[in-house]
Design a protein around this motif. Structure first.
Motif, PDB file in Angstrom:
ATOM      1  N   LEU A   1      -2.264  -1.234  -3.365  1.00 23.18           N
ATOM      2  CA  LEU A   1      -3.214   0.003  -3.278  1.00 23.18           C
ATOM      3  C   LEU A   1      -2.398   1.294  -3.402  1.00 23.18           C
ATOM      4  N   LEU A   2      -2.943   2.157  -4.166  1.00 26.92           N
ATOM      5  CA  LEU A   2      -2.671   3.807  -4.056  1.00 26.92           C
ATOM      6  C   LEU A   2      -3.646   4.613  -3.791  1.00 26.92           C
TER       7      LEU A   2
ATOM      8  N   THR B   1     -11.064   7.709  -4.429  1.00 26.24           N
ATOM      9  CA  THR B   1      -9.591   7.898  -4.292  1.00 26.24           C
ATOM     10  C   THR B   1      -8.776   6.953  -3.743  1.00 26.24           C
ATOM     11  N   ILE B   2      -9.255   5.602  -4.005  1.00 24.40           N
ATOM     12  CA  ILE B   2      -8.552   4.442  -3.597  1.00 24.40           C
ATOM     13  C   ILE B   2      -8.275   3.792  -5.202  1.00 24.40           C
ATOM     14  N   PHE B   3      -7.080   3.315  -5.419  1.00 27.53           N
ATOM     15  CA  PHE B   3      -6.823   2.779  -6.729  1.00 27.53           C
ATOM     16  C   PHE B   3      -5.862   1.320  -6.432  1.00 27.53           C
ATOM     17  N   ARG B   4      -6.215   0.409  -7.185  1.00 27.80           N
ATOM     18  CA  ARG B   4      -5.426  -0.903  -7.416  1.00 27.80           C
ATOM     19  C   ARG B   4      -4.520  -0.991  -8.400  1.00 27.80           C
ATOM     20  N   LYS B   5      -3.447  -1.310  -8.407  1.00 30.45           N
ATOM     21  CA  LYS B   5      -2.528  -1.825  -9.469  1.00 30.45           C
ATOM     22  C   LYS B   5      -3.141  -3.472  -9.877  1.00 30.45           C
ATOM     23  N   PRO B   6      -3.483  -3.614 -10.989  1.00 32.86           N
ATOM     24  CA  PRO B   6      -4.298  -4.764 -11.265  1.00 32.86           C
ATOM     25  C   PRO B   6      -3.486  -5.975 -11.449  1.00 32.86           C
TER      26      PRO B   6
ATOM     27  N   VAL C   1       0.958  -1.120  -0.051  1.00 34.29           N
ATOM     28  CA  VAL C   1       0.153   0.179  -0.095  1.00 34.29           C
ATOM     29  C   VAL C   1       0.774   1.217  -0.098  1.00 34.29           C
ATOM     30  N   ILE C   2       0.552   2.289  -0.770  1.00 29.57           N
ATOM     31  CA  ILE C   2       1.166   3.489  -0.836  1.00 29.57           C
ATOM     32  C   ILE C   2       0.279   4.653  -0.596  1.00 29.57           C
TER      33      ILE C   2
END
Length: 295
Positions: A254-255, A276-281, A223-224
């Motif tokens: 997660l970013l 505003t929560i984004f996941r690197k797929p 997580v970042i």
């Protein structure tokens, strides 16, 4: 020696001086200052001018040109904004504690967790992350390799973060159980202060880092947190930073961005799974992308 009265009367900020300071800020930090920040620039740099015993903004601009390295720390500390609080933007911590960490604990056979607070300011964000970790792991911390990296460009706020001492009203809105478990009340002349528990401090490593410079970390993060800092950069710098964050996230990581921030064109490389929560797929077919360690 210039008197206080003389300094006050001489402290005007003309357009040429303001433009020079804006360029200087952008070159060294990537932060973009517009005309709407003129009052902030005047207010913050007036203090430095007085501390240096100078007579004007023009004198300070000459000092910056003559001794850029010597002045850089003071300059950066003056211009960076450090408004934060414990569990600011609560929905991020709710998702981290209730969704992400339980999933990681269930799936992570290596028993290793890495979280990065990349603009940690005075420390409330990484300590909030540490509380989430402690609550989610419920006594399992000793059996896991868990680390929180907390970085900021400002050496002054990092010093405060490392001390872990805050005004007591900083935790006024936290649940009593959290206050009792993770904060110690000051005594004597420090009754208006609180200190974070040592169990939280042990999870966190604080380091000074300019996001525009080389990132010395090796490996990837689960997580970042990059909240309320991207808005200070121009669009090209933002996209460059998002590309670097992407490389430092493990597949599925997660970013977290601030409430007023977006990924812009880089959105296509992430899945938006919350506010505003984004996941690197992961790659198609469930196979993880090959994220290489970055040195």
């Amino acid at each position: 020696m210039v008197s206080e009265e003389q300094r006050n009367s001489a402290l005007t900020l003309n357009s040429q001086e303001f433009d020079f300071i804006c360029r200087y800020v952008h070159e060294r930090t990537g932060i973009v200052l517009g005309e709407g920040k003129r009052e902030m620039v005047y207010r913050r740099f007036s203090r430095i001018i007085r501390d240096r015993g100078l007579a004007s903004f023009s004198d300070y601009c000459r000092l910056l040109k003559a001794n850029p390295e010597q002045e850089q720390t003071y300059f950066i500390n003056a211009i960076t904004t450090n408004l934060t609080s414990f569990f600011r933007e609560q929905h991020h911590f709710d998702y981290l504690g209730q969704q992400e960490l339980p999933a990681l604990l269930a799936e992570n056979g290596q028993k290793r967790l890495r979280i990065w607070s990349s603009a940690c300011s005075t420390g409330e964000e990484p300590y909030s992350i540490a509380i989430c970790l402690s609550e989610a792991m419920q006594g399992q911390l000793s059996r896991w390799d868990v680390k929180v990296l907390a970085t900021d460009i400002d050496s002054n706020v990092l010093s405060k973060a490392q001390q872990g001492i805050y005004d007591r009203d900083k935790i006024a809105d936290l649940p009593q159980e959290i206050k009792s478990k993770y904060f110690q009340k000051g005594t004597g002349s420090q009754t208006d202060k609180i200190r974070v528990a040592g169990s939280l401090s042990e999870l966190i490593t604080f380091k000074q880092l300019n996001l525009l410079h080389q990132w010395p970390m090796k490996g990837v993060f689960d997580v970042i947190f990059c909240r309320n800092v991207i808005i200070y950069f121009d669009k090209d710098t933002q996209q460059d930073l998002f590309a670097r964050y992407y490389e430092y996230l493990k597949p599925g990581g997660l970013l977290m961005l601030g409430h007023s921030e977006s990924l812009g064109e880089f959105q296509k490389y992430f899945d938006n799974i919350g506010r505003t929560i984004f996941r690197k797929p992961l790659a198609k077919g469930g196979e993880p992308l090959q994220a290489q360690a970055v040195s």
